[in-house]
Design a protein around this motif. Structure first.
Motif, PDB file in Angstrom:
ATOM      1  N   LYS A   1       0.843  -1.201   0.000  1.00 59.91           N
ATOM      2  CA  LYS A   1       0.000   0.000   0.000  1.00 59.91           C
ATOM      3  C   LYS A   1       0.879   1.252   0.000  1.00 59.91           C
ATOM      4  CE  LYS A   1      -3.646  -2.111   2.845  1.00 59.91           C
ATOM      5  NZ  LYS A   1      -4.351  -2.013   4.138  1.00 59.91           N
ATOM      6  N   THR A   2       0.279   2.359  -0.371  1.00 62.34           N
ATOM      7  CA  THR A   2       0.972   3.635  -0.213  1.00 62.34           C
ATOM      8  C   THR A   2       0.926   4.035   1.255  1.00 62.34           C
ATOM      9  OG1 THR A   2      -1.036   4.953  -0.549  1.00 62.34           O
ATOM     10  CG2 THR A   2       0.261   4.368  -2.516  1.00 62.34           C
ATOM     11  N   VAL A   3       1.783   4.969   1.626  1.00 61.23           N
ATOM     12  CA  VAL A   3       1.796   5.472   3.006  1.00 61.23           C
ATOM     13  C   VAL A   3       0.413   6.010   3.381  1.00 61.23           C
ATOM     14  CG1 VAL A   3       2.746   7.263   4.517  1.00 61.23           C
ATOM     15  CG2 VAL A   3       4.252   6.006   2.965  1.00 61.23           C
ATOM     16  N   LEU A   4      -0.194   6.754   2.450  1.00 59.42           N
ATOM     17  CA  LEU A   4      -1.515   7.327   2.708  1.00 59.42           C
ATOM     18  C   LEU A   4      -2.542   6.240   2.993  1.00 59.42           C
ATOM     19  CD1 LEU A   4      -3.396   9.839   2.704  1.00 59.42           C
ATOM     20  CD2 LEU A   4      -3.713   9.462   0.257  1.00 59.42           C
ATOM     21  N   ASN A   5      -2.610   5.222   2.141  1.00 59.52           N
ATOM     22  CA  ASN A   5      -3.623   4.168   2.307  1.00 59.52           C
ATOM     23  C   ASN A   5      -3.340   3.265   3.507  1.00 59.52           C
ATOM     24  OD1 ASN A   5      -5.195   4.997   0.163  1.00 59.52           O
ATOM     25  ND2 ASN A   5      -4.076   3.757  -1.328  1.00 59.52           N
ATOM     26  N   GLU A   6      -2.065   3.099   3.848  1.00 57.53           N
ATOM     27  CA  GLU A   6      -1.710   2.272   5.009  1.00 57.53           C
ATOM     28  C   GLU A   6      -2.370   2.826   6.268  1.00 57.53           C
ATOM     29  OE1 GLU A   6      -0.029  -0.743   7.255  1.00 57.53           O
ATOM     30  OE2 GLU A   6       0.029  -0.565   5.070  1.00 57.53           O
ATOM     31  N   LEU A   7      -2.377   4.146   6.395  1.00 56.08           N
ATOM     32  CA  LEU A   7      -2.987   4.764   7.573  1.00 56.08           C
ATOM     33  C   LEU A   7      -4.498   4.946   7.386  1.00 56.08           C
ATOM     34  CD1 LEU A   7      -2.331   5.973  10.347  1.00 56.08           C
ATOM     35  CD2 LEU A   7      -1.998   8.179   9.235  1.00 56.08           C
TER      36      LEU A   7
ATOM     37  N   GLU B   1       4.511  14.362  -2.143  1.00 50.24           N
ATOM     38  CA  GLU B   1       4.548  13.066  -2.824  1.00 50.24           C
ATOM     39  C   GLU B   1       4.978  11.920  -1.900  1.00 50.24           C
ATOM     40  OE1 GLU B   1       3.536  12.549  -6.052  1.00 50.24           O
ATOM     41  OE2 GLU B   1       2.864  14.627  -5.812  1.00 50.24           O
ATOM     42  N   ASP B   2       5.530  12.266  -0.716  1.00 51.94           N
ATOM     43  CA  ASP B   2       5.975  11.211   0.215  1.00 51.94           C
ATOM     44  C   ASP B   2       4.838  10.267   0.590  1.00 51.94           C
ATOM     45  OD1 ASP B   2       8.493  12.243   0.205  1.00 51.94           O
ATOM     46  OD2 ASP B   2       8.275  13.355   2.080  1.00 51.94           O
ATOM     47  N   VAL B   3       3.613  10.806   0.665  1.00 54.88           N
ATOM     48  CA  VAL B   3       2.491   9.980   1.126  1.00 54.88           C
ATOM     49  C   VAL B   3       2.070   8.950   0.070  1.00 54.88           C
ATOM     50  CG1 VAL B   3       1.639  11.829   2.604  1.00 54.88           C
ATOM     51  CG2 VAL B   3       0.676  11.561   0.306  1.00 54.88           C
TER      52      VAL B   3
ATOM     53  N   VAL C   1       4.823   1.429   1.029  1.00 53.44           N
ATOM     54  CA  VAL C   1       5.375   1.196   2.362  1.00 53.44           C
ATOM     55  C   VAL C   1       6.648   0.362   2.288  1.00 53.44           C
ATOM     56  CG1 VAL C   1       4.936   0.059   4.583  1.00 53.44           C
ATOM     57  CG2 VAL C   1       3.150   1.444   3.516  1.00 53.44           C
ATOM     58  N   THR C   2       6.706  -0.578   1.349  1.00 50.34           N
ATOM     59  CA  THR C   2       7.865  -1.475   1.248  1.00 50.34           C
ATOM     60  C   THR C   2       9.146  -0.739   0.883  1.00 50.34           C
ATOM     61  OG1 THR C   2       7.172  -1.950  -1.022  1.00 50.34           O
ATOM     62  CG2 THR C   2       6.552  -3.547   0.680  1.00 50.34           C
ATOM     63  N   THR C   3       9.035   0.464   0.306  1.00 48.92           N
ATOM     64  CA  THR C   3      10.236   1.209  -0.102  1.00 48.92           C
ATOM     65  C   THR C   3      10.741   2.139   0.989  1.00 48.92           C
ATOM     66  OG1 THR C   3       8.993   3.077  -1.046  1.00 48.92           O
ATOM     67  CG2 THR C   3       9.421   1.170  -2.488  1.00 48.92           C
ATOM     68  N   LEU C   4      10.039   2.219   2.107  1.00 46.83           N
ATOM     69  CA  LEU C   4      10.421   3.159   3.165  1.00 46.83           C
ATOM     70  C   LEU C   4      11.677   2.691   3.900  1.00 46.83           C
ATOM     71  CD1 LEU C   4       6.958   3.986   4.816  1.00 46.83           C
ATOM     72  CD2 LEU C   4       8.141   5.218   2.982  1.00 46.83           C
ATOM     73  N   SER C   5      12.437   3.660   4.416  1.00 47.82           N
ATOM     74  CA  SER C   5      13.594   3.343   5.250  1.00 47.82           C
ATOM     75  C   SER C   5      13.115   2.924   6.639  1.00 47.82           C
ATOM     76  CB  SER C   5      14.501   4.568   5.389  1.00 47.82           C
ATOM     77  OG  SER C   5      13.834   5.585   6.137  1.00 47.82           O
ATOM     78  N   GLY C   6      14.045   2.434   7.451  1.00 44.44           N
ATOM     79  CA  GLY C   6      13.683   2.041   8.809  1.00 44.44           C
ATOM     80  C   GLY C   6      13.115   3.192   9.611  1.00 44.44           C
TER      81      GLY C   6
ATOM     82  N   LEU D   1       5.808   6.027  10.591  1.00 40.55           N
ATOM     83  CA  LEU D   1       4.477   5.613  10.151  1.00 40.55           C
ATOM     84  C   LEU D   1       3.802   4.760  11.230  1.00 40.55           C
ATOM     85  CD1 LEU D   1       2.270   5.501   8.038  1.00 40.55           C
ATOM     86  CD2 LEU D   1       3.516   3.643   6.888  1.00 40.55           C
ATOM     87  N   ALA D   2       4.573   3.865  11.848  1.00 32.05           N
ATOM     88  CA  ALA D   2       4.022   3.032  12.927  1.00 32.05           C
ATOM     89  C   ALA D   2       3.597   3.898  14.114  1.00 32.05           C
ATOM     90  CB  ALA D   2       5.059   1.995  13.366  1.00 32.05           C
ATOM     91  N   LEU D   3       4.368   4.947  14.398  1.00 31.58           N
ATOM     92  CA  LEU D   3       4.010   5.850  15.504  1.00 31.58           C
ATOM     93  C   LEU D   3       2.749   6.647  15.176  1.00 31.58           C
ATOM     94  CD1 LEU D   3       7.547   7.153  16.561  1.00 31.58           C
ATOM     95  CD2 LEU D   3       6.002   5.740  17.939  1.00 31.58           C
ATOM     96  N   SER D   4       2.559   6.981  13.888  1.00 36.37           N
ATOM     97  CA  SER D   4       1.337   7.708  13.515  1.00 36.37           C
ATOM     98  C   SER D   4       0.108   6.825  13.739  1.00 36.37           C
ATOM     99  CB  SER D   4       1.418   8.161  12.047  1.00 36.37           C
ATOM    100  OG  SER D   4       1.297   7.064  11.154  1.00 36.37           O
TER     101      SER D   4
END
Length: 644
Positions: free
Chosen positions: A409-415, A439-441, A445-450, A456-459
């Motif tokens: 998923k994208t960062v936006l859809n993950e949340l 555009e970051d959102v 998710v798989t391309t994100l750094s640690g 994202l997990a904290l959000s």
């Protein structure tokens, strides 16, 4: 002596300039920290300095004889050798010298050697030269050094014949660090060396680096570690570097003071510029004042205008709130055993959490801290025992591995998929607070750094509004600024917190109590991390004192409870240790002289003809070397206990 100079280094990846105008200097015995946001280019700079990566322009000046040792992030030791064989490979030169000495000893034991005086003198001279070099290079110490480093890196009790290929990733990382420490390069470069280290091992590494003979360049997000080790800080920000003297805490103070001072200078100049412009505008057209206005204009043109000081780069901004409060009793754990498939790794766990508590769960790697958290959130079944939550308790869980964030998923859809009732603007606002903008959102998710996955997990955790937060290594992957934001959010959090962390600075700021987990119990200490360490040291000293007295009297000893007596006995034990160190040093010096004498005797022509005497001398020589090694091991153990 200057070991390394970095001048005007520039590095770009495509159109993105990562580093520009980077300056850095390292002298002998310097302890330098490289700090900055995730993505600022710290690891890139370390790779450039160590020769792992090219750069676009600038220069790096280093004398040829200066050696550099570099340990990258997540570097594991890959080898087909055993632990001991791999560590021993660091000392191949010494092992060759030792082999050469044994060969020369065999030649000297040959009765026919007297028939050739030139050969005899050459062997004698070679033996003397190699023996002196062997001793000066640590030939009688290197095995003790290996044991000391392995013990410090939590390999005590390990079978050193274990193949490295059978070890875990964390163990391989610790061995890679250990091997690098044993090489003792002139410049030791460490990129996040505190990863995979528990608190005891971190404390040992701090002490080791404090006494390191060479220079050290470190990237670390562990502020407690940086405060203990470094005396200079280079900040990499906006692709530039700036130097500060002192440890990390002093760097923060100096940086804040410098920003305030520069801002005042800028504001004073802006006030002066505004006054000059106002005067020029009002008086340039008036005949009586036009010369004054022209003079002011020239002054304004000659003025070297200051740029507005740039503050810190944008930080995440968030806070944790709750939907409803819990009851006063939040969690009770009774005689709990935890593990996998009825195989307990920790048992007899008793602990309680009350409303408003912030409890840090500490203990060595492998003792079951993460397992306990997963048991409490019912991802794992307890082996035995029980636990219960109080009324109105709602749980928010943070996983150190971010196992749930592996979707396409994208960062936006993950949340947004987890909170579909919120509109897109609100979701984007939340993500913006966690530094996901524009555009970051839309990134998968798989391309994100640690660090990005952690934010994202904290959000997600923030939007849960739970009144009990169970956090497993929440500061992993976060840069120093993000850690500070997280700390502030948790300090203001109105609920209850149970967390696992190896970040002692973080524990100090957050914890109201510390729970130490061991294989057979859980012990609670009210207070922060420093208080916990103080109490642990007191308990350890008392235990050692009791053991010492019991050995001397062969009878149980009643430990005095008065603080005065405890302090008196602790100082006495310290004096005893220091006396023993002096005794051991004298014994080792005496043995080294004895070994030298025995080896010289073996060179005596009169001895060669007496095979019984040669055998006797060799037996004494081996016995002396064995005793020397035992004394060295004991000396290393006591020295470690005496470290502040």
């Amino acid at each position: 002596m200057i070991l390394l100079q970095v001048n005007q280094i520039v590095k770009s990846f495509g159109a993105d300039v990562i580093l520009s105008n980077i300056k850095l200097e390292i002298q002998n015995r310097d302890r330098v920290a490289l700090v900055g946001r995730n993505g600022a280019g710290k690891s890139t700079l370390l790779k450039i300095i160590s020769g792992q990566l090219s750069y676009d322009s600038g220069e790096i000046i280093k004398p040829k004889e200066v050696s550099i040792g570099y340990l990258a992030q997540h570097t594991g030791l890959e080898s087909g050798l055993s632990i001991w064989e791999e560590m021993l490979s660091v000392f191949d030169d010494l092992l060759k010298m030792e082999t050469d000495l044994r060969k020369l000893e065999q030649e000297m034991a040959d009765p026919d050697i007297y028939e050739n005086a030139d050969r005899y003198n050459r062997i004698l001279k070679d033996y003397d030269n190699i023996q002196v070099k062997f001793k000066e290079s640590g030939g009688y110490q290197f095995e003790a050094d290996i044991r000391s480093v392995l013990h410090g890196l939590n390999f005590a009790g390990f079978d050193y014949s274990t193949p490295i290929s059978t070890l875990s990733g964390g163990q391989k990382t610790r061995l890679a660090l250990g091997k690098l420490l044993l090489t003792k390069p002139d410049i030791l470069i460490l990129d996040e060396p505190t990863n995979h280290l528990d608190i005891d091992t971190l404390s040992w590494l701090e002490q080791y680096l404090q006494g390191y003979e060479g220079a050290i360049l470190i990237v670390s997000h562990d502020r407690y570690f940086l405060d203990k080790v470094v005396n200079q800080v280079y900040e990499v920000s906006r692709s530039n570097s700036k130097k500060y003297h002192g440890n990390y805490s002093q760097f923060l103070e100096m940086k804040a003071e410098m920003f305030e001072r520069e801002m005042k200078q800028y504001e004073r100049q802006q006030e002066e510029v505004a006054k000059l412009q106002d005067f020029i505008q009002k008086n340039i057209a008036r005949a009586s004042t036009t010369k004054l206005a022209q003079s002011r204009r020239k002054k304004l043109e000659r003025m070297d205008l200051l740029d507005r000081p740039q503050g810190d780069e944008k930080s995440a901004t968030f806070s944790f709130t709750i939907d409803r409060p819990s009851g006063n009793d939040v969690l009770k754990v009774n005689d709990l055993s935890i593990g996998y498939e009825n195989d307990a790794i920790s048992s007899s766990i008793d602990m309680t959490l009350s409303k408003g508590d912030s409890a840090a769960l500490v203990g060595p790697n492998g003792v079951g801290k993460s397992t306990l958290l997963k048991t409490l959130i019912k991802r794992l079944q307890p082996v035995s025992g029980s636990f219960s939550f109080g009324s109105n308790v709602s749980i928010g869980y943070y996983d150190q591995e971010q196992a749930e964030l592996s979707s396409n998923k994208t960062v936006l859809n993950e949340l947004w998929d987890e909170y579909p009732m919120k509109d897109e603007k609100e979701i984007r606002t939340v993500l913006g607070n966690f530094l996901f903008s524009g555009e970051d959102v839309l990134k998968p998710v798989t391309t994100l750094s640690g660090g990005e996955k952690a934010r994202l997990a904290l959000s997600k955790l923030m939007l849960q509004k739970a009144n009990l937060l169970i956090l497993d290594e929440p500061t992993n992957h976060l840069d120093l600024d993000s850690k500070e934001v997280l700390e502030s959010a948790l300090i203001d959090y109105p609920g209850t917190i149970l967390f696992v962390s190896h970040d002692r600075y973080f524990i100090n700021r957050i914890a109201t109590k510390v729970v130490e987990l061991s294989p057979d119990e859980a012990v609670e200490f009210l207070g922060d991390y420093d208080y916990y360490v103080q109490k642990k040291n007191e308990i350890l000293e008392l235990a050692q004192l009791e053991e010492s007295k019991q050995v001397q009297s062969h009878a149980p000893v009643k430990v005095e409870k008065q603080n005065y007596q405890q302090d008196k006995e602790a100082k006495k034990l310290d004096r005893q240790r220091r006396r023993r160190v002096e005794e051991l040093e004298a014994l080792m010096e005496e043995l080294e002289e004895s070994i030298g004498t025995l080896e010289t005797e073996l060179c005596d022509p009169d001895v060669f003809q007496d095979h019984e005497k040669v055998s006797d001398l060799n037996e004494k020589l081996e016995s002396s070397k064995k005793s020397l090694e035992e004394y060295m091991d004991e000396w290393a153990e006591i020295e470690e206990l005496l470290q502040p």
